[in-house]
Design a protein around this motif. Structure first.
Motif, PDB file in Angstrom:
ATOM      1  N   ALA A  22       0.835  -1.207   0.000  1.00 21.86           N
ATOM      2  CA  ALA A  22       0.000   0.000   0.000  1.00 21.86           C
ATOM      3  C   ALA A  22       0.868   1.256   0.000  1.00 21.86           C
ATOM      4  N   MET A  23       1.897   1.257   0.831  1.00 23.33           N
ATOM      5  CA  MET A  23       2.786   2.425   0.915  1.00 23.33           C
ATOM      6  C   MET A  23       3.453   2.702  -0.437  1.00 23.33           C
ATOM      7  N   GLY A  24       3.951   1.642  -1.073  1.00 23.39           N
ATOM      8  CA  GLY A  24       4.604   1.797  -2.373  1.00 23.39           C
ATOM      9  C   GLY A  24       3.666   2.382  -3.401  1.00 23.39           C
ATOM     10  N   VAL A  25       2.453   1.817  -3.453  1.00 21.36           N
ATOM     11  CA  VAL A  25       1.482   2.288  -4.441  1.00 21.36           C
ATOM     12  C   VAL A  25       1.086   3.741  -4.146  1.00 21.36           C
ATOM     13  N   LEU A  26       0.888   4.057  -2.864  1.00 21.48           N
ATOM     14  CA  LEU A  26       0.522   5.429  -2.491  1.00 21.48           C
ATOM     15  C   LEU A  26       1.613   6.420  -2.875  1.00 21.48           C
ATOM     16  N   LEU A  27       2.850   6.061  -2.539  1.00 24.15           N
ATOM     17  CA  LEU A  27       3.951   6.973  -2.862  1.00 24.15           C
ATOM     18  C   LEU A  27       4.066   7.154  -4.365  1.00 24.15           C
ATOM     19  N   GLN A  28       3.863   6.067  -5.098  1.00 17.17           N
ATOM     20  CA  GLN A  28       3.972   6.180  -6.555  1.00 17.17           C
ATOM     21  C   GLN A  28       2.852   7.055  -7.108  1.00 17.17           C
ATOM     22  N   THR A  29       1.671   6.931  -6.512  1.00 13.87           N
ATOM     23  CA  THR A  29       0.530   7.696  -7.014  1.00 13.87           C
ATOM     24  C   THR A  29       0.634   9.182  -6.641  1.00 13.87           C
ATOM     25  N   LEU A 208       8.974  -4.127   0.041  1.00 15.94           N
ATOM     26  CA  LEU A 208       7.774  -4.044  -0.786  1.00 15.94           C
ATOM     27  C   LEU A 208       7.386  -2.603  -1.098  1.00 15.94           C
ATOM     28  N   SER A 209       7.621  -1.696  -0.147  1.00 15.70           N
ATOM     29  CA  SER A 209       7.332  -0.284  -0.430  1.00 15.70           C
ATOM     30  C   SER A 209       8.173   0.180  -1.611  1.00 15.70           C
ATOM     31  N   LYS A 210       9.455  -0.157  -1.560  1.00 20.36           N
ATOM     32  CA  LYS A 210      10.366   0.285  -2.621  1.00 20.36           C
ATOM     33  C   LYS A 210       9.974  -0.349  -3.959  1.00 20.36           C
ATOM     34  N   LEU A 211       9.723  -1.652  -3.923  1.00 19.31           N
ATOM     35  CA  LEU A 211       9.392  -2.350  -5.162  1.00 19.31           C
ATOM     36  C   LEU A 211       8.114  -1.834  -5.801  1.00 19.31           C
ATOM     37  N   TYR A 213       6.771   0.989  -5.381  1.00 23.84           N
ATOM     38  CA  TYR A 213       6.961   2.366  -5.825  1.00 23.84           C
ATOM     39  C   TYR A 213       7.591   2.357  -7.226  1.00 23.84           C
ATOM     40  N   GLU A 214       8.493   1.394  -7.435  1.00 24.71           N
ATOM     41  CA  GLU A 214       9.263   1.393  -8.685  1.00 24.71           C
ATOM     42  C   GLU A 214       8.610   0.632  -9.830  1.00 24.71           C
ATOM     43  N   ILE A 215       7.724  -0.301  -9.474  1.00 21.57           N
ATOM     44  CA  ILE A 215       7.125  -1.134 -10.525  1.00 21.57           C
ATOM     45  C   ILE A 215       6.310  -0.280 -11.490  1.00 21.57           C
ATOM     46  N   GLY A 216       6.491  -0.558 -12.778  1.00 18.99           N
ATOM     47  CA  GLY A 216       5.718   0.181 -13.778  1.00 18.99           C
ATOM     48  C   GLY A 216       4.380  -0.503 -14.017  1.00 18.99           C
ATOM     49  N   PHE A 217       3.340   0.074 -13.475  1.00 22.75           N
ATOM     50  CA  PHE A 217       2.030  -0.562 -13.673  1.00 22.75           C
ATOM     51  C   PHE A 217       1.533  -0.390 -15.111  1.00 22.75           C
ATOM     52  N   ASP A 218       2.079   0.641 -15.791  1.00 17.19           N
ATOM     53  CA  ASP A 218       1.647   0.844 -17.180  1.00 17.19           C
ATOM     54  C   ASP A 218       1.950  -0.387 -18.022  1.00 17.19           C
TER      55      ASP A 218
END
Ligand code: ASP
Length: 445
Positions: A22-29, A208-211, A213-218
Protein backbone atom coordinates in the motif's frame (compact mmCIF):
# COMPACT_ATOMS: atom_id res chain seq x y z
CA UNK A 1 6.79 -14.30 25.69
CA UNK A 2 3.93 -16.64 25.16
CA UNK A 3 2.65 -18.19 21.99
CA UNK A 4 0.02 -15.51 21.53
CA UNK A 5 2.86 -13.06 21.02
CA UNK A 6 4.36 -15.41 18.51
CA UNK A 7 1.14 -15.60 16.57
CA UNK A 8 1.54 -11.91 16.27
CA UNK A 9 4.92 -12.23 14.54
CA UNK A 10 3.33 -14.15 11.68
CA UNK A 11 0.55 -11.63 11.61
CA UNK A 12 2.98 -8.73 11.79
CA UNK A 13 4.81 -10.09 8.76
CA UNK A 14 1.55 -10.46 6.83
CA UNK A 15 0.43 -7.00 7.86
CA UNK A 16 3.76 -5.46 6.88
CA UNK A 17 3.42 -7.09 3.47
CA UNK A 18 0.06 -5.46 2.86
CA UNK A 19 1.23 -2.15 4.39
CA UNK A 20 4.40 -2.19 2.27
CA UNK A 21 2.47 -2.74 -0.94
CA UNK A 22 0.00 0.00 0.00
CA UNK A 23 2.79 2.42 0.91
CA UNK A 24 4.60 1.80 -2.37
CA UNK A 25 1.48 2.29 -4.44
CA UNK A 26 0.52 5.43 -2.49
CA UNK A 27 3.95 6.97 -2.86
CA UNK A 28 3.97 6.18 -6.56
CA UNK A 29 0.53 7.70 -7.01
CA UNK A 30 0.95 10.84 -4.93
CA UNK A 31 4.66 11.47 -4.54
CA UNK A 32 6.24 10.16 -7.72
CA UNK A 33 7.68 13.60 -8.50
CA UNK A 34 9.01 14.32 -5.07
CA UNK A 35 12.78 14.37 -5.04
CA UNK A 36 12.72 14.09 -1.26
CA UNK A 37 10.71 10.87 -1.34
CA UNK A 38 12.91 9.50 -4.09
CA UNK A 39 16.22 10.36 -2.41
CA UNK A 40 15.54 9.93 1.28
CA UNK A 41 12.63 7.54 1.57
CA UNK A 42 12.89 5.16 -1.37
CA UNK A 43 16.61 5.17 -2.13
CA UNK A 44 17.49 6.12 1.43
CA UNK A 45 15.58 4.51 4.26
CA UNK A 46 13.69 1.77 2.39
CA UNK A 47 16.69 0.86 0.33
CA UNK A 48 18.91 0.50 3.40
CA UNK A 49 16.43 -1.48 5.49
CA UNK A 50 15.39 -3.71 2.58
CA UNK A 51 18.91 -4.41 1.38
CA UNK A 52 20.23 -5.10 4.87
CA UNK A 53 17.35 -7.50 5.42
CA UNK A 54 18.00 -9.47 2.21
CA UNK A 55 21.75 -9.44 2.82
CA UNK A 56 21.32 -10.87 6.28
CA UNK A 57 19.08 -13.62 4.96
CA UNK A 58 21.62 -14.42 2.28
CA UNK A 59 24.41 -14.29 4.84
CA UNK A 60 22.83 -17.27 6.56
CA UNK A 61 22.31 -19.44 3.52
CA UNK A 62 25.75 -20.97 3.01
CA UNK A 63 26.56 -21.73 6.67
CA UNK A 64 23.03 -22.92 7.31
CA UNK A 65 22.83 -25.25 4.33
CA UNK A 66 26.30 -26.66 4.93
CA UNK A 67 25.99 -27.19 8.65
CA UNK A 68 22.45 -28.52 8.70
CA UNK A 69 23.07 -30.85 5.78
CA UNK A 70 26.26 -32.21 7.35
CA UNK A 71 24.30 -32.77 10.59
CA UNK A 72 21.48 -34.42 8.72
CA UNK A 73 23.63 -36.83 6.76
CA UNK A 74 25.97 -37.58 9.67
CA UNK A 75 23.00 -38.62 11.79
CA UNK A 76 21.57 -40.99 9.20
CA UNK A 77 21.75 -44.50 10.50
CA UNK A 78 21.15 -46.04 7.15
CA UNK A 79 23.24 -44.37 4.49
CA UNK A 80 21.57 -46.29 1.66
CA UNK A 81 18.51 -44.26 2.57
CA UNK A 82 20.24 -41.22 1.17
CA UNK A 83 20.14 -42.63 -2.35
CA UNK A 84 16.45 -43.43 -2.02
CA UNK A 85 15.72 -40.01 -0.60
CA UNK A 86 17.65 -38.32 -3.40
CA UNK A 87 15.94 -40.40 -6.08
CA UNK A 88 12.42 -39.72 -4.81
CA UNK A 89 13.09 -36.03 -4.30
CA UNK A 90 14.60 -35.38 -7.70
CA UNK A 91 11.87 -37.44 -9.43
CA UNK A 92 9.14 -35.45 -7.67
CA UNK A 93 10.86 -32.14 -8.36
CA UNK A 94 11.02 -32.92 -12.07
CA UNK A 95 7.46 -34.25 -12.14
CA UNK A 96 5.96 -31.21 -10.43
CA UNK A 97 7.83 -28.92 -12.83
CA UNK A 98 6.58 -30.88 -15.85
CA UNK A 99 3.02 -30.71 -14.50
CA UNK A 100 3.35 -26.98 -13.88
CA UNK A 101 4.57 -26.16 -17.35
CA UNK A 102 2.02 -28.44 -19.01
CA UNK A 103 -0.84 -26.66 -17.26
CA UNK A 104 0.71 -23.30 -18.13
CA UNK A 105 0.95 -24.14 -21.81
CA UNK A 106 -2.53 -25.63 -21.95
CA UNK A 107 -4.06 -22.49 -20.42
CA UNK A 108 -1.95 -20.21 -22.61
CA UNK A 109 -2.93 -22.11 -25.77
CA UNK A 110 -6.56 -21.84 -24.77
CA UNK A 111 -6.51 -18.14 -23.98
CA UNK A 112 -3.82 -17.11 -26.45
CA UNK A 113 -2.48 -14.01 -24.74
CA UNK A 114 -0.79 -11.79 -27.31
CA UNK A 115 -3.20 -12.57 -30.15
CA UNK A 116 -3.78 -9.39 -32.12
CA UNK A 117 -0.99 -7.57 -30.30
CA UNK A 118 1.24 -5.36 -32.36
CA UNK A 119 4.97 -5.70 -32.20
CA UNK A 120 5.93 -2.30 -30.92
CA UNK A 121 8.78 -3.02 -28.56
CA UNK A 122 12.14 -1.53 -29.34
CA UNK A 123 13.68 -2.93 -26.18
CA UNK A 124 16.44 -5.38 -26.77
CA UNK A 125 17.37 -8.59 -25.10
CA UNK A 126 20.72 -10.23 -25.55
CA UNK A 127 20.74 -13.85 -24.49
CA UNK A 128 23.63 -15.50 -22.74
CA UNK A 129 24.88 -18.82 -23.96
CA UNK A 130 23.10 -21.57 -22.01
CA UNK A 131 25.37 -24.23 -20.48
CA UNK A 132 25.05 -27.77 -21.84
CA UNK A 133 23.58 -30.52 -19.69
CA UNK A 134 27.01 -32.18 -19.51
CA UNK A 135 28.49 -28.97 -18.18
CA UNK A 136 25.71 -28.66 -15.60
CA UNK A 137 26.56 -32.15 -14.29
CA UNK A 138 30.31 -31.49 -14.27
CA UNK A 139 29.78 -28.20 -12.48
CA UNK A 140 27.97 -29.92 -9.62
CA UNK A 141 31.27 -31.28 -8.35
CA UNK A 142 33.52 -28.79 -6.61
CA UNK A 143 37.24 -28.66 -7.08
CA UNK A 144 37.58 -26.32 -4.15
CA UNK A 145 34.80 -26.41 -1.55
CA UNK A 146 35.90 -23.13 -0.01
CA UNK A 147 35.57 -21.45 -3.40
CA UNK A 148 32.11 -23.02 -3.78
CA UNK A 149 31.08 -21.56 -0.45
CA UNK A 150 32.61 -18.20 -1.21
CA UNK A 151 30.67 -17.95 -4.45
CA UNK A 152 27.54 -19.51 -2.95
CA UNK A 153 27.38 -22.34 -5.49
CA UNK A 154 24.56 -24.31 -3.93
CA UNK A 155 24.82 -27.59 -5.83
CA UNK A 156 28.55 -27.82 -5.12
CA UNK A 157 27.96 -27.03 -1.47
CA UNK A 158 25.29 -29.74 -1.31
CA UNK A 159 27.60 -32.33 -2.91
CA UNK A 160 30.46 -31.48 -0.56
CA UNK A 161 28.20 -31.48 2.52
CA UNK A 162 26.77 -34.88 1.55
CA UNK A 163 30.23 -36.40 1.19
CA UNK A 164 31.51 -34.74 4.33
CA UNK A 165 28.48 -35.85 6.35
CA UNK A 166 28.78 -39.40 5.02
CA UNK A 167 32.42 -39.51 6.04
CA UNK A 168 31.52 -38.32 9.53
CA UNK A 169 28.94 -41.10 9.74
CA UNK A 170 31.50 -43.79 8.97
CA UNK A 171 34.48 -42.32 10.83
CA UNK A 172 33.75 -43.90 14.21
CA UNK A 173 34.62 -41.95 17.31
CA UNK A 174 36.38 -38.99 15.71
CA UNK A 175 33.34 -38.72 13.45
CA UNK A 176 31.05 -38.58 16.47
CA UNK A 177 33.08 -35.79 18.02
CA UNK A 178 32.88 -33.73 14.83
CA UNK A 179 29.17 -34.54 14.53
CA UNK A 180 28.43 -33.20 17.97
CA UNK A 181 30.35 -30.03 17.18
CA UNK A 182 28.28 -29.57 14.02
CA UNK A 183 25.10 -30.13 16.01
CA UNK A 184 26.10 -27.29 18.31
CA UNK A 185 26.82 -25.11 15.30
CA UNK A 186 23.43 -25.97 13.95
CA UNK A 187 21.73 -24.82 17.14
CA UNK A 188 23.57 -21.52 17.01
CA UNK A 189 22.79 -20.89 13.36
CA UNK A 190 19.13 -21.70 13.81
CA UNK A 191 19.14 -19.20 16.64
CA UNK A 192 20.44 -16.64 14.20
CA UNK A 193 17.54 -17.46 11.87
CA UNK A 194 15.18 -16.89 14.80
CA UNK A 195 16.75 -13.51 15.50
CA UNK A 196 16.36 -12.51 11.91
CA UNK A 197 12.74 -13.48 11.74
CA UNK A 198 12.11 -10.77 14.27
CA UNK A 199 13.33 -7.98 12.03
CA UNK A 200 11.37 -9.43 9.12
CA UNK A 201 8.32 -7.16 9.43
CA UNK A 202 10.52 -4.08 8.89
CA UNK A 203 12.49 -5.71 6.09
CA UNK A 204 9.39 -6.91 4.28
CA UNK A 205 7.74 -3.51 4.61
CA UNK A 206 10.77 -1.63 3.25
CA UNK A 207 11.36 -4.05 0.38
CA UNK A 208 7.77 -4.04 -0.79
CA UNK A 209 7.33 -0.28 -0.43
CA UNK A 210 10.37 0.28 -2.62
CA UNK A 211 9.39 -2.35 -5.16
CA UNK A 212 5.82 -1.24 -5.55
CA UNK A 213 6.96 2.37 -5.83
CA UNK A 214 9.26 1.39 -8.68
CA UNK A 215 7.13 -1.13 -10.52
CA UNK A 216 5.72 0.18 -13.78
CA UNK A 217 2.03 -0.56 -13.67
CA UNK A 218 1.65 0.84 -17.18
CA UNK A 219 3.49 -2.17 -18.51
CA UNK A 220 0.92 -4.38 -16.86
CA UNK A 221 -1.91 -2.66 -18.71
CA UNK A 222 -0.31 -3.26 -22.07
CA UNK A 223 0.58 -6.85 -21.23
CA UNK A 224 -2.57 -7.54 -19.29
CA UNK A 225 -3.40 -10.85 -21.00
CA UNK A 226 0.05 -12.33 -20.51
CA UNK A 227 0.31 -11.07 -16.96
CA UNK A 228 -3.07 -12.44 -15.93
CA UNK A 229 -2.52 -15.87 -17.51
CA UNK A 230 0.83 -16.32 -15.72
CA UNK A 231 -0.68 -15.11 -12.46
CA UNK A 232 -3.74 -17.37 -12.80
CA UNK A 233 -1.67 -20.49 -13.45
CA UNK A 234 0.67 -19.63 -10.56
CA UNK A 235 -2.36 -19.40 -8.30
CA UNK A 236 -3.77 -22.70 -9.65
CA UNK A 237 -0.43 -24.38 -8.97
CA UNK A 238 -0.22 -23.12 -5.39
CA UNK A 239 -3.87 -23.39 -4.42
CA UNK A 240 -4.98 -26.48 -6.34
CA UNK A 241 -2.14 -28.59 -7.74
CA UNK A 242 0.04 -28.69 -4.62
CA UNK A 243 -2.78 -29.37 -2.16
CA UNK A 244 -4.17 -32.14 -4.40
CA UNK A 245 -0.72 -33.68 -4.91
CA UNK A 246 0.02 -33.49 -1.20
CA UNK A 247 -3.22 -35.25 -0.39
CA UNK A 248 -2.61 -37.93 -3.01
CA UNK A 249 1.03 -38.50 -2.09
CA UNK A 250 0.78 -38.34 1.68
CA UNK A 251 -2.86 -38.34 2.75
CA UNK A 252 -2.18 -35.26 4.92
CA UNK A 253 -4.59 -32.39 5.32
CA UNK A 254 -3.39 -29.86 2.71
CA UNK A 255 -5.11 -26.90 4.37
CA UNK A 256 -2.69 -27.14 7.27
CA UNK A 257 0.18 -27.08 4.79
CA UNK A 258 -1.13 -23.99 3.03
CA UNK A 259 -1.65 -22.16 6.30
CA UNK A 260 1.81 -22.97 7.63
CA UNK A 261 3.46 -21.84 4.41
CA UNK A 262 2.21 -18.25 4.75
CA UNK A 263 5.34 -16.82 6.30
CA UNK A 264 7.79 -18.44 3.89
CA UNK A 265 5.50 -17.34 1.08
CA UNK A 266 5.82 -13.69 2.15
CA UNK A 267 9.61 -13.95 2.42
CA UNK A 268 9.87 -15.43 -1.07
CA UNK A 269 7.46 -12.84 -2.45
CA UNK A 270 9.40 -9.94 -0.90
CA UNK A 271 12.88 -11.13 -1.84
CA UNK A 272 12.09 -12.83 -5.19
CA UNK A 273 14.82 -15.28 -4.28
CA UNK A 274 14.34 -18.95 -3.39
CA UNK A 275 17.93 -18.95 -2.22
CA UNK A 276 17.59 -16.09 0.22
CA UNK A 277 14.40 -17.73 1.51
CA UNK A 278 16.13 -21.05 2.36
CA UNK A 279 16.52 -20.22 6.08
CA UNK A 280 12.79 -19.55 6.38
CA UNK A 281 11.71 -22.50 4.22
CA UNK A 282 13.93 -24.79 6.25
CA UNK A 283 12.60 -23.40 9.49
CA UNK A 284 9.03 -23.86 8.29
CA UNK A 285 9.65 -27.41 7.08
CA UNK A 286 11.31 -28.58 10.28
CA UNK A 287 9.60 -26.63 13.04
CA UNK A 288 6.15 -26.03 11.68
CA UNK A 289 5.57 -28.92 9.30
CA UNK A 290 7.46 -31.47 11.40
CA UNK A 291 9.93 -32.76 8.80
CA UNK A 292 13.03 -34.36 10.27
CA UNK A 293 16.05 -32.09 9.90
CA UNK A 294 18.11 -34.72 8.07
CA UNK A 295 15.52 -34.82 5.29
CA UNK A 296 14.62 -31.14 5.06
CA UNK A 297 18.23 -29.97 5.14
CA UNK A 298 18.75 -31.97 1.97
CA UNK A 299 15.48 -31.44 0.09
CA UNK A 300 14.95 -27.71 0.80
CA UNK A 301 18.28 -26.32 -0.50
CA UNK A 302 18.17 -28.78 -3.38
CA UNK A 303 14.67 -27.61 -4.25
CA UNK A 304 15.65 -23.96 -4.00
CA UNK A 305 18.35 -24.72 -6.54
CA UNK A 306 16.74 -27.11 -9.02
CA UNK A 307 12.98 -27.00 -8.53
CA UNK A 308 11.36 -23.96 -10.09
CA UNK A 309 7.74 -24.77 -10.85
CA UNK A 310 6.65 -21.15 -10.81
CA UNK A 311 9.47 -20.20 -13.14
CA UNK A 312 8.53 -22.91 -15.60
CA UNK A 313 4.94 -21.65 -15.56
CA UNK A 314 6.15 -18.22 -16.61
CA UNK A 315 8.35 -19.83 -19.28
CA UNK A 316 5.49 -21.91 -20.66
CA UNK A 317 3.13 -18.97 -20.97
CA UNK A 318 5.92 -16.70 -22.27
CA UNK A 319 6.82 -19.18 -25.01
CA UNK A 320 3.24 -19.36 -26.27
CA UNK A 321 2.89 -15.58 -25.93
CA UNK A 322 6.05 -14.85 -27.91
CA UNK A 323 5.15 -17.44 -30.55
CA UNK A 324 1.73 -15.84 -30.95
CA UNK A 325 3.03 -12.28 -31.17
CA UNK A 326 5.66 -13.24 -33.75
CA UNK A 327 3.16 -15.35 -35.68
CA UNK A 328 4.76 -18.76 -35.13
CA UNK A 329 2.66 -21.92 -34.91
CA UNK A 330 4.21 -24.46 -32.61
CA UNK A 331 3.76 -28.12 -33.57
CA UNK A 332 2.96 -30.83 -31.02
CA UNK A 333 6.61 -31.91 -31.14
CA UNK A 334 7.76 -28.39 -30.40
CA UNK A 335 5.34 -28.10 -27.49
CA UNK A 336 6.81 -31.28 -26.05
CA UNK A 337 10.30 -29.86 -26.56
CA UNK A 338 9.24 -26.78 -24.59
CA UNK A 339 8.05 -28.98 -21.70
CA UNK A 340 11.32 -30.91 -21.67
CA UNK A 341 13.62 -27.91 -22.02
CA UNK A 342 11.74 -25.81 -19.50
CA UNK A 343 11.92 -28.67 -17.00
CA UNK A 344 15.68 -28.82 -17.52
CA UNK A 345 15.95 -25.02 -17.56
CA UNK A 346 14.31 -25.10 -14.14
CA UNK A 347 17.24 -27.19 -12.90
CA UNK A 348 19.67 -24.65 -14.33
CA UNK A 349 17.83 -21.60 -12.97
CA UNK A 350 19.53 -20.22 -9.89
CA UNK A 351 17.22 -19.20 -7.06
CA UNK A 352 17.90 -15.50 -7.38
CA UNK A 353 15.78 -12.67 -8.81
CA UNK A 354 15.16 -12.58 -12.52
CA UNK A 355 17.13 -15.64 -13.63
CA UNK A 356 14.05 -17.35 -15.01
CA UNK A 357 13.98 -14.78 -17.77
CA UNK A 358 17.55 -15.62 -18.73
CA UNK A 359 16.96 -19.36 -18.91
CA UNK A 360 13.85 -18.65 -20.97
CA UNK A 361 16.30 -17.86 -23.78
CA UNK A 362 17.35 -21.52 -23.71
CA UNK A 363 13.74 -22.66 -24.15
CA UNK A 364 13.02 -20.22 -26.98
CA UNK A 365 16.19 -21.14 -28.85
CA UNK A 366 15.33 -24.81 -28.61
CA UNK A 367 12.14 -24.31 -30.62
CA UNK A 368 13.49 -21.62 -32.93
CA UNK A 369 11.62 -18.66 -31.46
CA UNK A 370 13.22 -15.20 -31.45
CA UNK A 371 15.05 -14.60 -28.19
CA UNK A 372 14.42 -10.85 -28.56
CA UNK A 373 10.83 -11.70 -27.67
CA UNK A 374 11.95 -11.68 -24.04
CA UNK A 375 12.19 -7.90 -24.29
CA UNK A 376 8.41 -7.83 -24.67
CA UNK A 377 7.77 -9.24 -21.24
CA UNK A 378 10.60 -7.74 -19.20
CA UNK A 379 8.40 -4.85 -18.07
CA UNK A 380 6.13 -7.04 -15.98
CA UNK A 381 8.64 -9.63 -14.95
CA UNK A 382 9.60 -8.29 -11.56
CA UNK A 383 6.13 -8.64 -10.10
CA UNK A 384 5.68 -12.07 -11.63
CA UNK A 385 9.12 -13.04 -10.34
CA UNK A 386 7.94 -12.34 -6.81
CA UNK A 387 4.86 -14.51 -7.16
CA UNK A 388 6.62 -17.33 -8.99
CA UNK A 389 9.39 -17.45 -6.38
CA UNK A 390 6.72 -17.91 -3.71
CA UNK A 391 5.29 -20.77 -5.80
CA UNK A 392 8.78 -22.23 -6.28
CA UNK A 393 9.41 -22.55 -2.56
CA UNK A 394 5.90 -23.86 -1.92
CA UNK A 395 6.67 -26.64 -4.40
CA UNK A 396 9.94 -27.40 -2.60
CA UNK A 397 8.11 -27.64 0.70
CA UNK A 398 5.29 -29.79 -0.66
CA UNK A 399 7.76 -32.32 -2.05
CA UNK A 400 9.74 -32.16 1.20
CA UNK A 401 6.66 -33.05 3.24
CA UNK A 402 5.57 -35.80 0.83
CA UNK A 403 9.01 -37.40 0.72
CA UNK A 404 9.41 -37.11 4.49
CA UNK A 405 6.05 -38.75 5.05
CA UNK A 406 6.93 -41.65 2.77
CA UNK A 407 10.25 -42.14 4.57
CA UNK A 408 8.77 -42.01 8.07
CA UNK A 409 10.54 -38.69 8.61
CA UNK A 410 7.47 -36.62 9.33
CA UNK A 411 6.19 -35.96 12.80
CA UNK A 412 2.46 -36.01 12.15
CA UNK A 413 1.64 -34.51 15.54
CA UNK A 414 3.85 -31.50 14.75
CA UNK A 415 2.33 -31.22 11.28
CA UNK A 416 -1.19 -31.17 12.69
CA UNK A 417 -0.35 -28.84 15.59
CA UNK A 418 -1.35 -25.28 14.65
CA UNK A 419 1.01 -23.89 17.29
CA UNK A 420 4.04 -25.90 16.15
CA UNK A 421 7.14 -23.85 15.54
CA UNK A 422 5.67 -20.69 16.96
CA UNK A 423 7.80 -20.93 20.08
CA UNK A 424 10.88 -21.05 17.92
CA UNK A 425 10.20 -17.54 16.76
CA UNK A 426 10.98 -16.21 20.20
CA UNK A 427 14.20 -14.33 20.52
CA UNK A 428 14.69 -15.28 24.13
CA UNK A 429 14.54 -19.00 24.36
CA UNK A 430 13.59 -20.17 27.83
CA UNK A 431 16.56 -21.22 29.91
CA UNK A 432 16.96 -24.76 31.02
CA UNK A 433 15.09 -26.21 28.09
CA UNK A 434 16.98 -28.17 25.52
CA UNK A 435 17.14 -25.92 22.49
CA UNK A 436 18.77 -28.71 20.54
CA UNK A 437 15.70 -30.88 20.60
CA UNK A 438 13.67 -28.08 19.10
CA UNK A 439 16.19 -26.83 16.65
CA UNK A 440 16.54 -30.33 15.28
CA UNK A 441 13.06 -29.57 14.15
CA UNK A 442 11.21 -32.76 14.25
CA UNK A 443 10.52 -34.23 17.59
CA UNK A 444 11.43 -37.46 15.87
CA UNK A 445 14.30 -39.20 17.55
N1 ASP B 1 13.48 -15.66 -8.69
C1 ASP B 1 13.24 -17.06 -8.90
C2 ASP B 1 13.64 -17.82 -7.66
O1 ASP B 1 14.48 -17.40 -6.91
C3 ASP B 1 13.93 -17.58 -10.10
C4 ASP B 1 13.34 -16.93 -11.32
O2 ASP B 1 12.29 -17.39 -11.77
O3 ASP B 1 13.89 -15.97 -11.82
O4 ASP B 1 13.13 -18.87 -7.41
Amino acid sequence: MNSTNKMSLTHRILISMVAGIAMGVLLQTFAADSQFVQDYIINGLFNIVGTVFVSSLRMLVVPLVFVSLVCGVASMQDTARLGRLGGKTVALYLATTAIAISIAMAVALLIKPGAGMELVSDAEFVANEAPSLAQVIIDMFPTNPIASMASGNMLQIIVFALLFGLSIAIAGEPGQRIASMFEDFNVVIMKLVTLLMNIAPYGVFALLSKLFYEIGFDAIYSLFGYFMVVLAVLIIQAAVVYPVLLKLLSGLNPLIFVKKMREAFVFAFSTASSNATIPVTLETATHKLGVRNSTASFTVPLGATINMDGTSIMQGVATIFIATVYGFDLSAGQLLTVILTATLASVGTAGVPGVGLITLAMVLTQVGLPVEGIALIIGVDRLLDMVRTAVNITGDSMVTVAVAKSEGDLNIATYNDPEAGLKDEEVHLPHGESTKARVGGSQLA
